[in-house]
Design an enzyme around this catalytic site. Sequence first.
Site, short mmCIF file in Angstrom:
data_model
loop_
_atom_site.label_atom_id
_atom_site.label_comp_id
_atom_site.label_asym_id
_atom_site.label_seq_id
_atom_site.Cartn_x
_atom_site.Cartn_y
_atom_site.Cartn_z
N HIS A 282 -12.52 3.98 -6.53
CA HIS A 282 -12.65 2.52 -6.33
C HIS A 282 -13.44 1.97 -7.54
CE1 HIS A 282 -12.88 -1.23 -4.30
NE2 HIS A 282 -13.76 -0.98 -3.35
N HIS A 321 -2.66 1.43 -8.39
CA HIS A 321 -3.37 0.56 -7.46
C HIS A 321 -2.60 0.54 -6.15
CE1 HIS A 321 -5.42 -2.99 -5.90
NE2 HIS A 321 -6.35 -2.74 -6.80
N ASP A 377 -10.02 -1.49 -14.05
CA ASP A 377 -11.03 -0.58 -14.60
C ASP A 377 -10.64 0.03 -15.93
OD1 ASP A 377 -12.97 -0.79 -12.58
OD2 ASP A 377 -11.70 0.41 -11.27
N1 ACO Z 1 -2.61 9.13 -12.27
C1 ACO Z 1 -1.57 9.93 -11.97
N2 ACO Z 1 -0.83 9.83 -10.85
C2 ACO Z 1 -1.16 8.86 -9.98
C3 ACO Z 1 -2.22 7.97 -10.22
C4 ACO Z 1 -2.95 8.12 -11.43
N3 ACO Z 1 -3.95 7.31 -11.72
N4 ACO Z 1 -2.33 7.11 -9.18
C5 ACO Z 1 -1.35 7.44 -8.33
N5 ACO Z 1 -0.64 8.49 -8.81
C6 ACO Z 1 0.53 9.11 -8.19
C7 ACO Z 1 0.15 9.98 -7.01
O1 ACO Z 1 -0.07 11.31 -7.39
C8 ACO Z 1 1.37 9.82 -6.13
O2 ACO Z 1 2.39 10.62 -6.66
P1 ACO Z 1 3.40 11.43 -5.66
O3 ACO Z 1 4.16 10.34 -4.95
O4 ACO Z 1 4.23 12.28 -6.56
O5 ACO Z 1 2.53 12.22 -4.74
C9 ACO Z 1 1.80 8.38 -6.35
O6 ACO Z 1 1.33 8.05 -7.66
C10 ACO Z 1 1.20 7.40 -5.34
O7 ACO Z 1 -0.23 7.56 -5.37
P2 ACO Z 1 -1.18 7.40 -4.13
O8 ACO Z 1 -2.42 8.20 -4.36
O9 ACO Z 1 -0.41 7.68 -2.87
O10 ACO Z 1 -1.49 5.85 -4.18
P3 ACO Z 1 -2.66 5.12 -3.44
O11 ACO Z 1 -2.21 3.73 -3.22
O12 ACO Z 1 -3.14 5.89 -2.26
O13 ACO Z 1 -3.84 5.20 -4.53
C11 ACO Z 1 -5.35 4.66 -6.24
C12 ACO Z 1 -4.27 4.12 -5.28
C13 ACO Z 1 -6.47 5.34 -5.43
C14 ACO Z 1 -5.97 3.46 -7.00
C15 ACO Z 1 -4.70 5.66 -7.22
O14 ACO Z 1 -3.70 5.01 -7.97
C16 ACO Z 1 -5.72 6.32 -8.15
O15 ACO Z 1 -6.33 7.33 -7.76
N6 ACO Z 1 -5.92 5.78 -9.39
C17 ACO Z 1 -6.93 6.29 -10.29
C18 ACO Z 1 -8.30 5.78 -9.87
C19 ACO Z 1 -8.48 4.33 -10.22
O16 ACO Z 1 -8.18 3.87 -11.32
N7 ACO Z 1 -9.03 3.58 -9.23
C20 ACO Z 1 -9.37 2.17 -9.43
C21 ACO Z 1 -8.48 1.29 -8.59
S1 ACO Z 1 -8.89 -0.39 -8.86
C22 ACO Z 1 -10.26 -0.59 -7.96
O17 ACO Z 1 -10.51 0.02 -6.95
C23 ACO Z 1 -11.19 -1.58 -8.40
#
Ligand code: ACO
Length: 448
Positions: A282, A321, A377
């Site tokens: 987050h 996201h 971010d």
């Molecule tokens: N890098 C690589 N792969 C990713 C990323 C990433 N940053 N984010 C998602 N994916 C992939 C997942 O592995 C998944 O792949 P799959 O379908 O083959 O299993 C798919 O994309 C969907 O991802 P989820 O984790 O199911 O998506 P969710 O909506 O639950 O997660 C989140 C959102 C937590 C923001 C995620 O994208 C992430 O971890 N990003 C990196 C951390 C980040 O930048 N967080 C800041 C968000 S903005 C904020 O909170 C202010």
Amino acid sequence: MASQPTPAPAANDNAARETLSITDNRTGKTYQVPIRDGTIRAMDLRQIKTDAEDFGLMTYDPAFMNTASTRSSITFIDGDKGILRYRGYPIEQLAEKSNFLETAYLILYGELPTEAQYKDWEYKILHRTFLHENIKMVMQAFRYDAHPMGMFISTVAALSTYYPESAQVGDPEVRFKQITRLIAKVPTIAAFSYRHIRGLPYVYPDNDLSYTGNFLRMLDMMTQVKYEPDPVKAHALDVLFILHADHEQNCGTNAMRAIGSSQVDPYSAMAGAAAALYGPLHGGANEEVLKMLTQIEHVKNVPAFIEKVKKGEGRLMGFGHRVYKNYDPRAKIIKRTADQVFQTTGVNPLLEIALELERIALQDDYFVSRKLYPNVDFYSGLIYQAMGFPVAFFPVLFAIPRTVGWLAQWVEMLNDADQKIARPRQIYTGYAERAYVPLYARANSHAA
Ligand code: ACO
């Protein structure tokens, strides 16, 4: 509302069309539940039972993937189109034309202030910036290397002990006082935590300066007789604060609402919201982005890093996201703001790596097919670092403006007749009843 089992609606009946017909194949019964704003009420499913003993149908939605927890008129996001609006105003217009305190007023009260309202609001915030001396001592008690976000969370929670009247959450006047206190004091708490980890004496607020000008002074003031905040930095911070002020039902805001639904005071609820924000998935992600860019070290290592991410060995931090399946509109504005900051501070050497990561990721099928774009971010950390902030301080810089969103959402929740104490259901997967076995009679060991 929930209805008795009825036949499916006639095709030409408009009112009946705003319903969902559900046939329970276990019993053969058909139910109609109303659809409003593209949603059905989960409680309308409870009438669907196999027999009188049955608890009734529930929905299973870990992580709220498809559940609206509230009706809200504060922030609108269209994640597919990359749109973000506060109270109807596009984020791009607010970032360009408004300032943080005016945007805070808008978010809290629903309308932009008149000149007189703005002056009164600004005065109230800028004159509640001081902390009780004992709070300063609470902060001084932290270890020299304490994480500033840990200090921030604990100090916000500690404020509830200084304002016991804040427990009267049903009183709008009391609430208003705490709201102005919190918005006014979070920069002071943040600045004290920053000075603490640097081993510097805490600097008291100067109420003649702007919100961000005063904040910069509390961070940077050394021996100057008169501290003049750098206008480029103060403006950049103001824009960043506008961009981070609210983001509807994210993890931290959901925590604020859930904790606040127990009717605890706003300081305690906000400490919980800030704790949620601290996590690396987050608001802690900007810290993780900087760590990632530093580890990648050189632009030539970017392709290998992307390959590792695609193999599931780590994530591309600052990408992806839950709601945005397009470029995060805040990331676009931050990228522009970064260019302005870099003109005075010099370009952050990690920028080249970030740009290359973005370039490759935006044309790689792994990221394109999953709709993974830069989020807020991805670039914010680069600006913060160029402005001289230590990486550990980034989540605190996020928490200061988000205070506004947390408080607006908290008030909306308290005034919402639909809301009650937040208390989800579960699907129990453990043992049915079993008899206690005395210690001497337990033959088998089990994994602890
Ligand atoms: N890098 C690589 N792969 C990713 C990323 C990433 N940053 N984010 C998602 N994916 C992939 C997942 O592995 C998944 O792949 P799959 O379908 O083959 O299993 C798919 O994309 C969907 O991802 P989820 O984790 O199911 O998506 P969710 O909506 O639950 O997660 C989140 C959102 C937590 C923001 C995620 O994208 C992430 O971890 N990003 C990196 C951390 C980040 O930048 N967080 C800041 C968000 S903005 C904020 O909170 C202010």
